[in-house]
Design a protein around this motif. Structure first.
Motif, PDB file in Angstrom:
ATOM      1  N   VAL A   1       6.268 -16.963  -4.347  1.00 37.27           N
ATOM      2  CA  VAL A   1       6.857 -17.873  -5.322  1.00 37.27           C
ATOM      3  C   VAL A   1       8.312 -18.125  -4.933  1.00 37.27           C
ATOM      4  O   VAL A   1       8.998 -17.227  -4.455  1.00 37.27           O
ATOM      5  CB  VAL A   1       6.811 -17.244  -6.740  1.00 37.27           C
ATOM      6  CG1 VAL A   1       7.520 -18.113  -7.759  1.00 37.27           C
ATOM      7  CG2 VAL A   1       5.389 -16.986  -7.177  1.00 37.27           C
ATOM      8  N   THR A   2       8.776 -19.360  -5.173  1.00 37.63           N
ATOM      9  CA  THR A   2      10.197 -19.654  -5.028  1.00 37.63           C
ATOM     10  C   THR A   2      10.828 -19.532  -6.405  1.00 37.63           C
ATOM     11  O   THR A   2      10.353 -20.137  -7.365  1.00 37.63           O
ATOM     12  CB  THR A   2      10.420 -21.063  -4.460  1.00 37.63           C
ATOM     13  OG1 THR A   2       9.794 -21.140  -3.179  1.00 37.63           O
ATOM     14  CG2 THR A   2      11.901 -21.359  -4.304  1.00 37.63           C
ATOM     15  N   ALA A   3      11.874 -18.725  -6.518  1.00 38.70           N
ATOM     16  CA  ALA A   3      12.525 -18.459  -7.804  1.00 38.70           C
ATOM     17  C   ALA A   3      14.033 -18.653  -7.664  1.00 38.70           C
ATOM     18  O   ALA A   3      14.585 -18.608  -6.566  1.00 38.70           O
ATOM     19  CB  ALA A   3      12.220 -17.036  -8.259  1.00 38.70           C
ATOM     20  N   THR A   4      14.682 -18.868  -8.808  1.00 38.20           N
ATOM     21  CA  THR A   4      16.133 -19.043  -8.852  1.00 38.20           C
ATOM     22  C   THR A   4      16.776 -17.767  -9.365  1.00 38.20           C
ATOM     23  O   THR A   4      16.330 -17.207 -10.374  1.00 38.20           O
ATOM     24  CB  THR A   4      16.501 -20.211  -9.798  1.00 38.20           C
ATOM     25  OG1 THR A   4      15.829 -21.387  -9.361  1.00 38.20           O
ATOM     26  CG2 THR A   4      18.000 -20.459  -9.799  1.00 38.20           C
ATOM     27  N   ILE A   5      17.815 -17.301  -8.697  1.00 37.40           N
ATOM     28  CA  ILE A   5      18.554 -16.126  -9.164  1.00 37.40           C
ATOM     29  C   ILE A   5      19.398 -16.552 -10.367  1.00 37.40           C
ATOM     30  O   ILE A   5      20.217 -17.468 -10.258  1.00 37.40           O
ATOM     31  CB  ILE A   5      19.446 -15.555  -8.055  1.00 37.40           C
ATOM     32  CG1 ILE A   5      18.600 -15.069  -6.885  1.00 37.40           C
ATOM     33  CG2 ILE A   5      20.310 -14.407  -8.604  1.00 37.40           C
ATOM     34  CD1 ILE A   5      19.403 -14.602  -5.679  1.00 37.40           C
ATOM     35  N   THR A   6      19.188 -15.890 -11.506  1.00 36.37           N
ATOM     36  CA  THR A   6      19.959 -16.222 -12.707  1.00 36.37           C
ATOM     37  C   THR A   6      21.008 -15.164 -13.029  1.00 36.37           C
ATOM     38  O   THR A   6      21.944 -15.432 -13.782  1.00 36.37           O
ATOM     39  CB  THR A   6      19.037 -16.400 -13.930  1.00 36.37           C
ATOM     40  OG1 THR A   6      18.304 -15.195 -14.149  1.00 36.37           O
ATOM     41  CG2 THR A   6      18.069 -17.556 -13.720  1.00 36.37           C
TER      42      THR A   6
ATOM     43  N   VAL B   1      23.488 -13.216  -1.338  1.00 34.88           N
ATOM     44  CA  VAL B   1      22.993 -14.175  -2.323  1.00 34.88           C
ATOM     45  C   VAL B   1      23.958 -14.284  -3.500  1.00 34.88           C
ATOM     46  O   VAL B   1      24.796 -13.414  -3.708  1.00 34.88           O
ATOM     47  CB  VAL B   1      21.593 -13.774  -2.843  1.00 34.88           C
ATOM     48  CG1 VAL B   1      20.556 -13.841  -1.731  1.00 34.88           C
ATOM     49  CG2 VAL B   1      21.609 -12.397  -3.479  1.00 34.88           C
ATOM     50  N   LYS B   2      23.796 -15.383  -4.256  1.00 36.75           N
ATOM     51  CA  LYS B   2      24.616 -15.580  -5.453  1.00 36.75           C
ATOM     52  C   LYS B   2      23.758 -16.233  -6.525  1.00 36.75           C
ATOM     53  O   LYS B   2      22.668 -16.747  -6.246  1.00 36.75           O
ATOM     54  CB  LYS B   2      25.845 -16.428  -5.129  1.00 36.75           C
ATOM     55  CG  LYS B   2      25.542 -17.831  -4.671  1.00 36.75           C
ATOM     56  CD  LYS B   2      26.829 -18.536  -4.262  1.00 36.75           C
ATOM     57  CE  LYS B   2      26.586 -19.955  -3.797  1.00 36.75           C
ATOM     58  NZ  LYS B   2      25.625 -20.139  -2.741  1.00 36.75           N
ATOM     59  N   VAL B   3      24.238 -16.212  -7.761  1.00 38.01           N
ATOM     60  CA  VAL B   3      23.528 -16.846  -8.871  1.00 38.01           C
ATOM     61  C   VAL B   3      23.343 -18.324  -8.540  1.00 38.01           C
ATOM     62  O   VAL B   3      24.261 -18.986  -8.054  1.00 38.01           O
ATOM     63  CB  VAL B   3      24.303 -16.662 -10.191  1.00 38.01           C
ATOM     64  CG1 VAL B   3      23.693 -17.498 -11.303  1.00 38.01           C
ATOM     65  CG2 VAL B   3      24.327 -15.194 -10.590  1.00 38.01           C
ATOM     66  N   GLY B   4      22.140 -18.818  -8.768  1.00 39.61           N
ATOM     67  CA  GLY B   4      21.811 -20.205  -8.480  1.00 39.61           C
ATOM     68  C   GLY B   4      21.055 -20.388  -7.172  1.00 39.61           C
ATOM     69  O   GLY B   4      20.448 -21.423  -6.951  1.00 39.61           O
ATOM     70  N   ASP B   5      21.086 -19.368  -6.300  1.00 38.59           N
ATOM     71  CA  ASP B   5      20.359 -19.459  -5.037  1.00 38.59           C
ATOM     72  C   ASP B   5      18.855 -19.435  -5.284  1.00 38.59           C
ATOM     73  O   ASP B   5      18.369 -18.767  -6.213  1.00 38.59           O
ATOM     74  CB  ASP B   5      20.704 -18.286  -4.113  1.00 38.59           C
ATOM     75  CG  ASP B   5      22.037 -18.445  -3.414  1.00 38.59           C
ATOM     76  OD1 ASP B   5      22.654 -19.525  -3.531  1.00 38.59           O
ATOM     77  OD2 ASP B   5      22.463 -17.474  -2.757  1.00 38.59           O
ATOM     78  N   LEU B   6      18.121 -20.157  -4.441  1.00 41.57           N
ATOM     79  CA  LEU B   6      16.665 -20.093  -4.453  1.00 41.57           C
ATOM     80  C   LEU B   6      16.229 -19.030  -3.462  1.00 41.57           C
ATOM     81  O   LEU B   6      16.755 -18.961  -2.344  1.00 41.57           O
ATOM     82  CB  LEU B   6      16.059 -21.438  -4.057  1.00 41.57           C
ATOM     83  CG  LEU B   6      16.280 -22.588  -5.026  1.00 41.57           C
ATOM     84  CD1 LEU B   6      15.730 -23.880  -4.440  1.00 41.57           C
ATOM     85  CD2 LEU B   6      15.619 -22.299  -6.358  1.00 41.57           C
ATOM     86  N   VAL B   7      15.287 -18.195  -3.861  1.00 43.30           N
ATOM     87  CA  VAL B   7      14.760 -17.159  -2.982  1.00 43.30           C
ATOM     88  C   VAL B   7      13.242 -17.215  -3.021  1.00 43.30           C
ATOM     89  O   VAL B   7      12.644 -17.614  -4.016  1.00 43.30           O
ATOM     90  CB  VAL B   7      15.249 -15.746  -3.398  1.00 43.30           C
ATOM     91  CG1 VAL B   7      16.735 -15.607  -3.186  1.00 43.30           C
ATOM     92  CG2 VAL B   7      14.882 -15.436  -4.837  1.00 43.30           C
ATOM     93  N   GLU B   8      12.632 -16.835  -1.931  1.00 48.98           N
ATOM     94  CA  GLU B   8      11.179 -16.749  -1.897  1.00 48.98           C
ATOM     95  C   GLU B   8      10.801 -15.290  -2.033  1.00 48.98           C
ATOM     96  O   GLU B   8      11.302 -14.437  -1.283  1.00 48.98           O
ATOM     97  CB  GLU B   8      10.625 -17.315  -0.599  1.00 48.98           C
ATOM     98  CG  GLU B   8       9.109 -17.323  -0.591  1.00 48.98           C
ATOM     99  CD  GLU B   8       8.535 -18.035   0.628  1.00 48.98           C
ATOM    100  OE1 GLU B   8       7.438 -17.641   1.041  1.00 48.98           O
ATOM    101  OE2 GLU B   8       9.167 -18.960   1.147  1.00 48.98           O
ATOM    102  N   ILE B   9       9.954 -15.002  -3.002  1.00 47.64           N
ATOM    103  CA  ILE B   9       9.527 -13.620  -3.219  1.00 47.64           C
ATOM    104  C   ILE B   9       8.014 -13.530  -3.067  1.00 47.64           C
ATOM    105  O   ILE B   9       7.297 -14.496  -3.327  1.00 47.64           O
ATOM    106  CB  ILE B   9       9.955 -13.092  -4.605  1.00 47.64           C
ATOM    107  CG1 ILE B   9       9.361 -13.946  -5.717  1.00 47.64           C
ATOM    108  CG2 ILE B   9      11.455 -13.037  -4.727  1.00 47.64           C
ATOM    109  CD1 ILE B   9       9.487 -13.355  -7.088  1.00 47.64           C
ATOM    110  N   THR B  10       7.560 -12.393  -2.623  1.00 52.33           N
ATOM    111  CA  THR B  10       6.130 -12.118  -2.521  1.00 52.33           C
ATOM    112  C   THR B  10       5.865 -10.843  -3.303  1.00 52.33           C
ATOM    113  O   THR B  10       6.562  -9.853  -3.134  1.00 52.33           O
ATOM    114  CB  THR B  10       5.713 -11.936  -1.048  1.00 52.33           C
ATOM    115  OG1 THR B  10       6.051 -13.133  -0.332  1.00 52.33           O
ATOM    116  CG2 THR B  10       4.226 -11.700  -0.938  1.00 52.33           C
TER     117      THR B  10
END
Length: 65
Positions: free
Chosen positions: A4-9, A41-50
């Motif tokens: 999933v691609t998620a946003t760091i909040t 990484v910083k808040v607002g970055d998109l990350v891919e998690i498995t």
């Protein structure tokens, strides 16, 4: 496993956790295995998690009727 691609909040370096908002809008808190990765990484970055979902099933014999 699901990717999933998620946003760091939120990033909490004291507890080595991040809050991630997924594509459905659900926010989850995740413990980071390698805290040194929080430096990149910083808040607002998109990350891919498995991740892997687990399901528990109990099978019992039905009572005789």
């Amino acid at each position: 496993a699901v990717s999933v691609t998620a946003t760091i909040t939120k990033i909490d370096k004291k507890t080595d956790t991040v809050s991630l908002k997924g594509p459905q809008g659900k926010v989850v808190n995740v413990k980071v295995k390698d805290p040194s990765r929080l430096e990149n990484v910083k808040v607002g970055d998109l990350v891919e998690i498995t991740y892997t979902e687990a399901m528990a099933i109990s099978v019992e014999k039905a009572p005789k009727q």
